[in-house]
Design an enzyme around this catalytic site. Structure first.
Site, PDB file in Angstrom:
ATOM      1  N   HIS A  80      42.884 -11.571 -26.577  1.00 45.91           N
ATOM      2  CA  HIS A  80      42.441 -12.525 -25.550  1.00 45.91           C
ATOM      3  C   HIS A  80      40.942 -12.357 -25.286  1.00 45.91           C
ATOM      4  CE1 HIS A  80      42.277 -14.910 -21.904  1.00 45.91           C
ATOM      5  NE2 HIS A  80      43.532 -15.263 -22.107  1.00 45.91           N
ATOM      6  N   GLY A 161      24.666 -10.027  -8.311  1.00 50.07           N
ATOM      7  CA  GLY A 161      24.516  -8.819  -9.102  1.00 50.07           C
ATOM      8  C   GLY A 161      23.419  -8.883 -10.135  1.00 50.07           C
ATOM      9  N   HIS A 166      27.478  -4.499 -16.329  1.00 56.06           N
ATOM     10  CA  HIS A 166      27.767  -3.123 -15.928  1.00 56.06           C
ATOM     11  C   HIS A 166      28.068  -2.333 -17.206  1.00 56.06           C
ATOM     12  CE1 HIS A 166      30.213   0.234 -14.460  1.00 56.06           C
ATOM     13  NE2 HIS A 166      29.691   0.033 -13.257  1.00 56.06           N
ATOM     14  N   THR A 168      30.175  -0.145 -18.221  1.00 48.64           N
ATOM     15  CA  THR A 168      31.569  -0.044 -18.681  1.00 48.64           C
ATOM     16  C   THR A 168      32.457  -1.166 -18.149  1.00 48.64           C
ATOM     17  OG1 THR A 168      32.144   1.415 -16.828  1.00 48.64           O
ATOM     18  CG2 THR A 168      31.457   2.463 -18.902  1.00 48.64           C
ATOM     19  N   ALA A 169      32.063  -1.783 -17.036  1.00 50.86           N
ATOM     20  CA  ALA A 169      32.906  -2.809 -16.422  1.00 50.86           C
ATOM     21  C   ALA A 169      32.564  -4.216 -16.883  1.00 50.86           C
ATOM     22  CB  ALA A 169      32.797  -2.738 -14.892  1.00 50.86           C
TER      23      ALA A 169
END
Length: 309
Positions: A80, A161, A166, A168-169
């Protein structure tokens, strides 16, 4: 006020991580987890929650906290498309709340996620601040790797932001939308070309059925492929209509349907209308549904029962 939230998390294989995510969203007394659906091929988990705006916000912030601790998007692999560990969070009006209220909630929550965790946030669907960001697939085009190249441009800077993912995110999309039904059809073949061709025929953007998004997915745990669909307005394209077209196109390739999947939850009227349509029941009336009649009975019982209560 009752709102639904359907966060999609980029983890569908590690059971211990999924358990931690589920536990996180169950900590707030102002929201309730209704469903959790995980798929190892998609490597994705879909959570369905309902609650007050404040209760949902508390649960979802805890979800981000745990997801950031346990998931790294840079090593995530799945069928996905994704741009982040908490890939998408839609807010859906349920009771005594409008789509405009959900837009406000999406803005407030998006700002909180960016400020607290440093995750860039794009607003989508009804909450979108630019026309090209309304469709989720436009933001997710090229997945995280493709979006990263566009983020520094003025027109593609996040709504909240930093202008880079980020570490890792990754990135999150947060928005407001109407009820959506996630419906998959698994084919008895492993030929991705057939699945891709069927997906193109079915989806709206290529001239297919109205209010349908569709992609082809290879199922890693089976020698099969899948036509994965989102029905964004089931009153215009009901479930059985999408199924019938997929089956019709599969038959052209001498391929049979293996099975179908409903991901998450669906409204009762969507399931009933598809059953009525598939069975070709004539002169159907909603008051023929036993459950509805029982609900009416308890809402307005006969006098003798009312007096006994």
């Amino acid at each position: 006020m009752l709102v639904e939230a359907v966060p999609n998390v980029s983890e569908g294989r590690r059971h211990e991580v999924i358990a931690r995510l589920v536990n996180a969203v169950q900590q707030s007394p102002g929201s309730r987890l209704l469903d959790c659906s995980s798929d190892p091929s998609h490597n994705r988990t879909v959570l369905t929650l309902v609650g007050t705006p404040r209760g949902l916000t508390a649960s979802l912030l805890l979800l981000y906290e745990v997801a950031i601790e346990l998931i790294d998007v840079t090593i995530h692999m799945g069928e996905h498309p994704r741009i982040g560990i908490v890939d998408v969070v839609p807010f859906v009006p349920i009771r005594d709340v409008s789509i405009a209220d959900c837009v406000t909630l999406a803005n407030e929550f998006g700002s909180s996620v960016a400020d607290r965790y440093g995750v860039p946030v794009y607003l989508y669907e009804y909450a979108a601040t630019q026309p090209e960001r309304r469709a989720l697939e436009n933001i997710r085009r090229g997945q995280l790797e493709g979006l990263t190249k566009r983020m520094s441009r003025g027109t593609w800077r996040p709504d909240f932001g930093p202008s880079s993912p980020h570490p890792t995110a990754g990135v999150s999309t947060i928005g407001a939308r109407r009820t959506l039904i996630a419906f998959n059809v698994n084919l008895e073949t492993d030929d991705m070309e057939i699945a891709n061709e069927i997906a193109r025929t079915v989806r709206t953007r290529d001239g297919g059925l109205p209010h349908v998004k569709a992609i082809a997915v290879r199922l890693m745990d089976q020698a099969r492929v899948q036509v994965s669909m989102n029905l964004t307005d089931y009153t215009q394209t009901p479930i059985h209509r999408a199924y019938e077209l997929v089956k019709h196109e599969a038959t052209k390739h001498s391929v049979k349907i293996a099975e179908c999947e409903l991901v998450g939850l669906a409204p009762a009227d969507a399931l009933i209308s598809s059953a009525v349509g598939a069975l070709e029941i004539t002169k159907f009336r909603q008051d023929q549904v036993l459950d509805d009649q029982i609900e009416k009975f308890y809402a307005d019982p006969p006098g003798s029962l009312s007096e006994e209560r």
